[in-house]
Write an enzyme that holds these catalytic residues in place. Structure first.
Site, PDB file in Angstrom:
ATOM      1  N   HIS A 508       0.841  -1.193   0.000  1.00 33.99           N
ATOM      2  CA  HIS A 508       0.000   0.000   0.000  1.00 33.99           C
ATOM      3  C   HIS A 508       0.882   1.251   0.000  1.00 33.99           C
ATOM      4  O   HIS A 508       2.098   1.167   0.163  1.00 33.99           O
ATOM      5  CB  HIS A 508      -0.900   0.021   1.239  1.00 33.99           C
ATOM      6  CG  HIS A 508      -2.024  -0.960   1.189  1.00 33.99           C
ATOM      7  ND1 HIS A 508      -3.319  -0.601   0.927  1.00 33.99           N
ATOM      8  CD2 HIS A 508      -2.039  -2.304   1.359  1.00 33.99           C
ATOM      9  CE1 HIS A 508      -4.091  -1.671   0.941  1.00 33.99           C
ATOM     10  NE2 HIS A 508      -3.332  -2.727   1.206  1.00 33.99           N
ATOM     11  N   GLU A 571       3.634  -0.173   3.865  1.00 35.90           N
ATOM     12  CA  GLU A 571       3.278   1.176   3.406  1.00 35.90           C
ATOM     13  C   GLU A 571       4.543   1.786   2.809  1.00 35.90           C
ATOM     14  O   GLU A 571       5.447   2.210   3.525  1.00 35.90           O
ATOM     15  CB  GLU A 571       2.789   2.023   4.585  1.00 35.90           C
ATOM     16  CG  GLU A 571       1.547   1.482   5.278  1.00 35.90           C
ATOM     17  CD  GLU A 571       0.266   1.901   4.593  1.00 35.90           C
ATOM     18  OE1 GLU A 571       0.343   2.368   3.436  1.00 35.90           O
ATOM     19  OE2 GLU A 571      -0.801   1.776   5.201  1.00 35.90           O
TER      20      GLU A 571
END
Length: 609
Positions: A508, A571
């Site tokens: 992500h 992330e």
């Protein structure tokens, strides 16, 4: 990755954030028919809201802040309580609905909520009463009479339908209890045959909706047509040209349903001379068409000769695999055009060898693949079953509010102070299987940052590069999505479980307000057994890219806690960060990031990097 629950509007741009993947989830629910008690558990604290709504009477329980994360469902019953339904009421609330049979109601003042904790609840319902007489009726499963082996009770002399089985010649309905009276009818359009079983109820464990596609019958459904006196209905959806059916009580304990005339393999009455001839020795069957038919409930494969096939889930792609031997694909066969509402997410036709054709089917979210059967020698029919639609918003003609107590708060688990026991990675045929999960996709862009940079495109590019590097090192890779398509959280988890993955890596990009361009850096999340994998990837990315270190953290993201293998969520940076956004928009940096993530996975697997 999105972390904020609403849109953030600045003077210069709009940061779009979708519903958070860390939203509360309904983990389980059950209705105890013996005690008229509903139980449900969520993964985070919840404060239910309840009301009794009339016409028809139903108890509505809303769970604010809870995302269902799976298709809606309905459990039907026979008696005063007709059904319990579960669905997503709106984007931020799940809804449980207990619906009563016509003519019955409950006293809202006697509905008792109990919060064992803020995550575990029970709802005790009073005995339903007839509106007209006020006479109490026993709760479902507590009718006068003896209890049978299914755990439910029945009225003396009545019949209970326990299961339905399709045989070579007809349909056998297993029952216990008395010998019922049967009423068989055919609809005027000849598309349905109903068998009303008087004095019968349906066992809770009985399957109520069967896809068949044999003997001219497409589907069999069971419904409690009437509660008092009880009448159960068996409905056959049939080909209009098929013969009529007869029903009788079997001395073996059950009902026998038989067609009254000959039925060909395809379900249509026709002379035996019209049946397909056997394949000529040494020739290949040609697959001429693959199409979705019968309101998209079946995938039909047609060929010019009889077909031989095997089926199973393909570990490499995560798709359902139909292998057809002694067959070839026609030059112009393409398969169906898949619309957004199609039950099939992806369909691939492949000539695997000169003599073997393969069809790979990836079902859409909320679609179950049932049996593949052969209605004729030259035809295959794969049954596709959607779960029931979500519970729709309910009208409010008359309501009675029901107080719900505030439960004791759930004490959060203390942070893990030491790493979990090492997990030995699993392998298939000597090769680890890694699931790479690019976040978001399709209409869900994820976070949108500086200059309109979209999370879904950034992470797909990085994920594809990670997959390529791992495959070059002999690692089997399965991607949850390999293009820009919509995919819910649960299908991602199901895919990883189905292929028995060694590890699951979700990729992500982070976000915060566009007014905070100073926030940049790498975050890696894990849950339980994923700590070693998270540390390996995180350290590799820091070494390979030089991005700021924002730490390795434990989290209850849905895709992490629902997968059984070591799982992490990376992330790769902030699309709202001044430095990160510029880096993530650069293809060369994305190559660096992908190489670093892949090296971290290889180190975890004990491979040289």
């Amino acid at each position: 990755m999105k972390h904020l629950p609403h849109f953030l509007l600045t003077a210069t741009s709009l940061l779009l954030l979708a519903a958070p993947a860390q939203a509360s989830r309904l983990e389980s629910w059950r209705f105890d028919s013996t005690n008229n008690q509903l139980e449900f558990t969520t993964d985070e604290d919840v404060q239910p809201k309840a009301q009794l709504i009339s016409d028809p009477t139903r108890l509505v329980i809303d769970l604010p802040g809870v995302i269902l994360g799976r298709p809606a469902s309905t459990q039907s019953y026979g008696g005063a309580i007709r059904s319990v339904r579960l669905g997503q009421f709106d984007r931020s609330s799940a809804r449980l609905v207990v619906e009563l049979a016509p003519g019955y109601t409950i006293d809202p003042n006697q509905v008792r909520f109990r919060g064992i904790t803020a995550r575990q609840w029970t709802v005790q319902l009073p005995t339903p009463q007839l509106v007209s007489t006020g006479v109490a009726t026993p709760p479902i499963g507590r009718l006068p009479g003896s209890t049978n082996q299914t755990g439910s009770t029945q009225i003396p002399g009545s019949t209970q339908i326990q299961s339905v089985r399709v045989t070579q010649d007809g349909i056998f309905v297993r029952t216990n209890g008395g010998s019922p009276k049967l009423d068989v009818r055919r609809s005027s359009d000849r598309g349905q045959i109903t068998v009303d079983v008087e004095g019968a109820t349906i066992a809770l464990a009985a399957t109520r909706d069967l896809l068949v596609n044999r003997l001219g019958v497409n589907r069999i459904t069971l419904n409690q047509q009437q509660a008092s006196p009880p009448v159960a209905r068996i409905t056959l959806s049939v080909d209009r040209s098929s013969p009529d059916w007869q029903a009788s009580v079997s001395s073996a304990g059950g009902l026998v349903l038989l067609p009254s005339g000959p039925v060909a393999a395809g379900g249509v009455s026709r002379p035996s001379a019209n049946l397909p001839a056997a394949a000529r020795p040494g020739t290949l069957a040609t697959i001429e068409s693959v199409a979705l038919e019968n309101n998209d409930t079946q995938l039909i494969v047609r060929a010019n000769q009889p077909l031989r096939y095997t089926t199973g889930w393909d570990r490499t792609t995560g798709a359902y695999r139909v292998t057809i031997n002694a067959a070839q694909l026609a030059k112009n066969v393409k398969g169906p055009q898949l619309q957004a509402s199609s039950p099939v997410l992806q369909l691939r036709l492949r000539q695997e060898t000169a003599n073997t054709a393969v069809i790979l089917i990836t079902p859409a979210s909320g679609v179950q693949i049932n049996d593949l059967n052969q209605p004729s020698q030259q035809t295959l029919a794969l049954q596709l079953q959607r779960n029931r639609p979500s519970v729709a918003p309910l009208p409010n003609p008359s309501t009675a509010s029901i107080p719900v107590p505030t439960p004791p708060r759930t004490n959060p688990l203390p942070p893990r102070t030491s790493p979990p026991n090492p997990v030995i990675p699993r392998a298939t045929n000597g090769r680890p299987v890694i699931v790479i999960d690019p976040g978001h996709g399709g209409p869900d862009p994820g976070a949108i940052g500086v200059g309109g940079l979209q999370e879904k495109g950034v992470v797909l590019d990085i994920s594809q590069k990670v997959a390529t590097i791992l495959e070059q090192q002999g690692i089997q890779v399965v991607m949850t999505r390999s293009d820009d398509r919509d995919l819910d959280l649960e299908p991602r988890v199901q895919l990883a479980q189905r292929v028995d993955a060694t590890a699951f890596v979700s990729i992500h990009a982070n976000a915060i307000s566009l007014s905070r361009p100073d926030v940049n850096g790498l975050e890696t999340y894990y849950y339980q057994s994923g700590l070693d994998l998270a540390r390996s990837i995180h350290q590799s990315v820091l070494e390979g890219t030089g991005v700021p270190d924002r730490g390795v953290r434990s989290s209850r993201f849905y895709v992490l806690r629902r997968t059984s293998m070591p799982s992490v969520l990376v992330e790769v940076g902030f699309v709202t960060g001044r430095n990160d956004a510029a880096r993530l928009a650069d293809p060369n940096f994305r190559n660096q990031m992908a190489g670093a993530i892949a090296r971290g996975i290889l180190r975890y697997l004990g491979r040289s990097s």
